[in-house]
Design an enzyme around this catalytic site. Structure first.
Site, PDB file in Angstrom:
ATOM      1  N   LYS A  66       0.837  -1.198   0.000  1.00 30.12           N
ATOM      2  CA  LYS A  66       0.000   0.000   0.000  1.00 30.12           C
ATOM      3  C   LYS A  66       0.876   1.255   0.000  1.00 30.12           C
ATOM      4  O   LYS A  66       2.005   1.207   0.470  1.00 30.12           O
ATOM      5  CB  LYS A  66      -0.865   0.035   1.269  1.00 30.12           C
ATOM      6  CG  LYS A  66      -1.984  -0.969   1.309  1.00 30.12           C
ATOM      7  CD  LYS A  66      -2.785  -0.835   2.598  1.00 30.12           C
ATOM      8  CE  LYS A  66      -3.900  -1.871   2.679  1.00 30.12           C
ATOM      9  NZ  LYS A  66      -4.960  -1.690   1.686  1.00 30.12           N
TER      10      LYS A  66
ATOM     11  N   ARG B  68     -10.309 -11.629   1.831  1.00 28.72           N
ATOM     12  CA  ARG B  68     -11.126 -12.713   1.257  1.00 28.72           C
ATOM     13  C   ARG B  68     -10.409 -14.051   1.309  1.00 28.72           C
ATOM     14  O   ARG B  68     -11.039 -15.097   1.386  1.00 28.72           O
ATOM     15  CB  ARG B  68     -11.538 -12.323  -0.170  1.00 28.72           C
ATOM     16  CG  ARG B  68     -10.392 -12.144  -1.115  1.00 28.72           C
ATOM     17  CD  ARG B  68     -10.757 -11.321  -2.334  1.00 28.72           C
ATOM     18  NE  ARG B  68     -10.838  -9.886  -2.052  1.00 28.72           N
ATOM     19  CZ  ARG B  68     -11.156  -8.960  -2.949  1.00 28.72           C
ATOM     20  NH1 ARG B  68     -11.434  -9.307  -4.210  1.00 28.72           N
ATOM     21  NH2 ARG B  68     -11.206  -7.695  -2.615  1.00 28.72           N
TER      22      ARG B  68
HETATM   23  N1  BES Z   1      -8.145  -3.830   4.379  1.00 28.91           N
HETATM   24  C1  BES Z   1      -8.280  -3.397   3.034  1.00 28.91           C
HETATM   25  C2  BES Z   1      -9.560  -2.591   2.794  1.00 28.91           C
HETATM   26  C3  BES Z   1      -9.662  -1.253   3.471  1.00 28.91           C
HETATM   27  C4  BES Z   1      -9.386  -0.109   2.783  1.00 28.91           C
HETATM   28  C5  BES Z   1     -10.107  -1.140   4.773  1.00 28.91           C
HETATM   29  C6  BES Z   1      -9.518   1.132   3.385  1.00 28.91           C
HETATM   30  C7  BES Z   1     -10.241   0.083   5.387  1.00 28.91           C
HETATM   31  C8  BES Z   1      -9.954   1.212   4.700  1.00 28.91           C
HETATM   32  C9  BES Z   1      -8.304  -4.603   2.111  1.00 28.91           C
HETATM   33  O1  BES Z   1      -7.538  -5.681   2.506  1.00 28.91           O
HETATM   34  C10 BES Z   1      -7.787  -4.164   0.799  1.00 28.91           C
HETATM   35  O2  BES Z   1      -6.642  -3.796   0.754  1.00 28.91           O
HETATM   36  N2  BES Z   1      -8.602  -4.225  -0.231  1.00 28.91           N
HETATM   37  C11 BES Z   1      -8.219  -3.846  -1.545  1.00 28.91           C
HETATM   38  C12 BES Z   1      -8.743  -4.849  -2.523  1.00 28.91           C
HETATM   39  C13 BES Z   1      -8.206  -4.709  -3.910  1.00 28.91           C
HETATM   40  C14 BES Z   1      -6.713  -4.972  -3.906  1.00 28.91           C
HETATM   41  C15 BES Z   1      -8.910  -5.674  -4.809  1.00 28.91           C
HETATM   42  C16 BES Z   1      -8.796  -2.456  -1.823  1.00 28.91           C
HETATM   43  O3  BES Z   1      -9.893  -2.168  -1.372  1.00 28.91           O
HETATM   44  O4  BES Z   1      -8.106  -1.677  -2.455  1.00 28.91           O
HETATM   45 MN    MN Z   2      -5.527  -5.477   1.906  1.00 30.25          MN
END
Ligand code: BES
Ligand code: MN
Ligand code: ZN
Length: 501
Positions: A284, A358
């Site tokens: 990230k 997931r």
């Molecule tokens: N934990 C994150 C989602 C999240 C984002 C929670 C912002 C709280 C605040 C999750 O694991 C994630 O990173 N999801 C990705 C999925 C994508 C890579 C398909 C996302 O939402 O960008």
């Molecule tokens: Mn994630």
């Protein structure tokens, strides 16, 4: 913050307290307790209303100093908004505002007089939501603050009373108060666990908390460590956890009702507990990454709800199932392109290691069904896309059973933890198909909350299933009722949902 709440039969103007909080609706003329108070204070309330300093609007308060004219040292007028719009959530928020202010002013004794103008809410329900609100507003996360003379860490104890002159009210209120205290305390328990940083909460430590909770509440608890996960071939949880020195865990808490028959249904509450989500190899951006300690919030909501369920004793069997891992990049981490065989046997091509939630949930869901859950509700901070779609005050709800979704909506309405339906049907399932494995873990650009849920749906065999995406709602930012950090979203909702079954 320790808090003790009682319902007592007394005239509010009599009660000796550091702060008296009085609910005032938005209306032309003063009525009820505000009118009484005005009289006693020689017109001080009508004076400030006349100046336009306070109109009874929601989210507004004003403080008055009584200078010996009544038992309370200060009075907080709390706006209830328009009478016809006011509901249980209005009362919960009003109580939270009062408690929040009491902590701010270091008033250790608080008396609330909020429900008198709200005749449409029954005494037990009123006392319950007021109690929940008091717990919510009094909460501060101060484990890491030194006790210094700025008084930052001064939130040690609060003594609160809900006062009314009617004996019938007090008798009915006591029951609601007891339920509210359980739910309020469990929600705050969840907030503290969620607020702890990832260097203090690893999957192993979280599993220790689950075991402690089980000991305290007489729930059964099983923890699968990395060896047991490997023996069972829980490939999803293992893949996400393999990049971290903090090994993954799967926790299972079980509540059994006293009278269990062949027909007693089993409900599975499944919660994502990523103790830190760096994104892994698909790392990230650094901005805001500190908030990814909250990626365990779904799992913790399940722990909080299980704690409440153990105390409130519903008539259904409930399993709380919490997969936990730390998602880190390292030489051992899972990679984009890897193909993972999940516990179900289905294979998943990894397109993005940041779509890790997931991957741990799918194994937990398969296991939930194996353990006999006919109904499964999963809770997860799953997608940023859900936050884009619904903002920070509503969780997304998806699933395969309309009735189950309706039941969750009912619970959401009662608890003020709002949810909103999103689709997850075939077109979204299509987006999750891989050419070289059964599924891939990330879909295209669009509908990210829906594709994530569609992925999960592929692991349900025959259970009724609903999924709550709480990515946006776990942390609101500070406001008039809310301390910095986690709000413990899901504890009230899941508990209330289960209690209504
Ligand atoms: N934990 C994150 C989602 C999240 C984002 C929670 C912002 C709280 C605040 C999750 O694991 C994630 O990173 N999801 C990705 C999925 C994508 C890579 C398909 C996302 O939402 O960008
Ligand atoms: Mn994630
Ligand atoms: Zn995540």
């Amino acid at each position: 913050m320790q808090i003790r709440i009682k319902a007592i039969q007394n005239e509010v103007l009599q009660i000796k307290t550091d702060m008296l909080a009085v609910g005032v609706p938005e209306q032309k003329t003063l009525s009820g307790p505000a009118k009484m108070l005005d009289k006693r204070l020689g017109g001080a309330v009508s004076a400030l209303v006349g100046l336009g300093d306070f109109e009874g609007k929601e989210k507004t308060t004003v403080m008055l100093y009584t200078r010996g004219k009544l038992g309370a040292a200060r009075v907080l007028l709390v706006g209830l908004g328009k009478k016809e719009k006011a509901d249980a959530e209005t009362l919960r928020k009003a109580a939270a505002m009062a408690a929040f202010k009491a902590v701010e002013t270091k008033a250790a004794k608080l008396c609330v007089c909020l429900h008198q103008e709200m005749k449409n809410i029954q005494p037990a329900a009123a006392a319950q939501v007021i109690t929940e609100g008091l717990y919510f507003g009094a909460y501060r996360y101060d484990e890491y603050l030194s006790a210094d003379d700025t008084g930052k860490k001064k939130s040690a104890f609060m003594d609160a009373v809900i006062a009314d002159t009617s004996a019938a009210f007090i008798a009915a209120a006591k029951k609601g108060l007891a339920a509210g205290a359980v739910i309020g305390a469990c929600q705050n328990f969840a907030r503290t666990l969620a607020n702890r940083p990832a260097n203090a909460v690893s999957p192993q430590i979280l599993a220790g908390e689950a075991m402690k909770l089980a000991r305290q509440t007489k729930l059964r608890c099983t923890v699968l460590d990395e060896k047991k996960l490997a023996a069972k071939k829980m490939g999803g949880i293992l893949a996400v956890g393999q990049g971290s020195a903090n090994k993954p865990r799967l926790m299972i808490l079980e509540y059994r009702p006293a009278k269990k028959t062949k027909n007693t249904p089993t409900i599975g509450l499944v919660g994502k507990a990523i103790t830190f989500d760096s994104g892994g190899i698909s790392i990230k951006p650094s901005e805001g990454m500190q908030d990814m300690k909250f990626d365990k919030s779904g799992g913790i909501a399940v722990l909080g709800a299980m704690r409440a369920i153990a105390r409130l004793k519903p008539r259904v069997r409930v399993l709380g199932i919490v997969p936990s891992a730390e998602n880190m990049p390292s030489g051992l981490a899972y990679r984009p392109g890897d193909i993972v065989t999940t516990y179900s046997g289905k294979t998943v091509e990894i397109h993005n290691t940041d779509a890790e939630g997931r991957m741990i949930l799918c194994d937990a869901i398969t296991y939930a069904e194996e353990l006999g859950c006919q109904t499964i509700v999963d809770v997860a901070t799953l997608t940023g896309a859900c936050v884009v779609a619904l903002g920070q005050k509503r969780a997304g709800v998806m699933g395969n059973d309309e009735k189950l979704i309706e039941q969750l909506k009912d619970a959401a309405k009662k608890t003020g933890e709002r949810i909103w339906p999103l689709p997850c049907d075939d077109e979204f399932v299509e987006a999750m198909k891989s050419k070289i494995a059964d599924l891939k873990n990330a879909g295209g650009k669009w509908g990210g909350a829906c594709t994530a849920a569609a992925f999960l749906s592929q692991f349900i065999k025959k259970a009724k299933w609903a999924h709550l995406d709480i990515a946006g709602v776990g942390v609101w930012g500070e406001d008039e009722t809310t301390a910095a950090g986690s709000v413990g979203f899901g504890v009230r909702l899941l508990t209330t949902f289960v209690m209504a079954l």
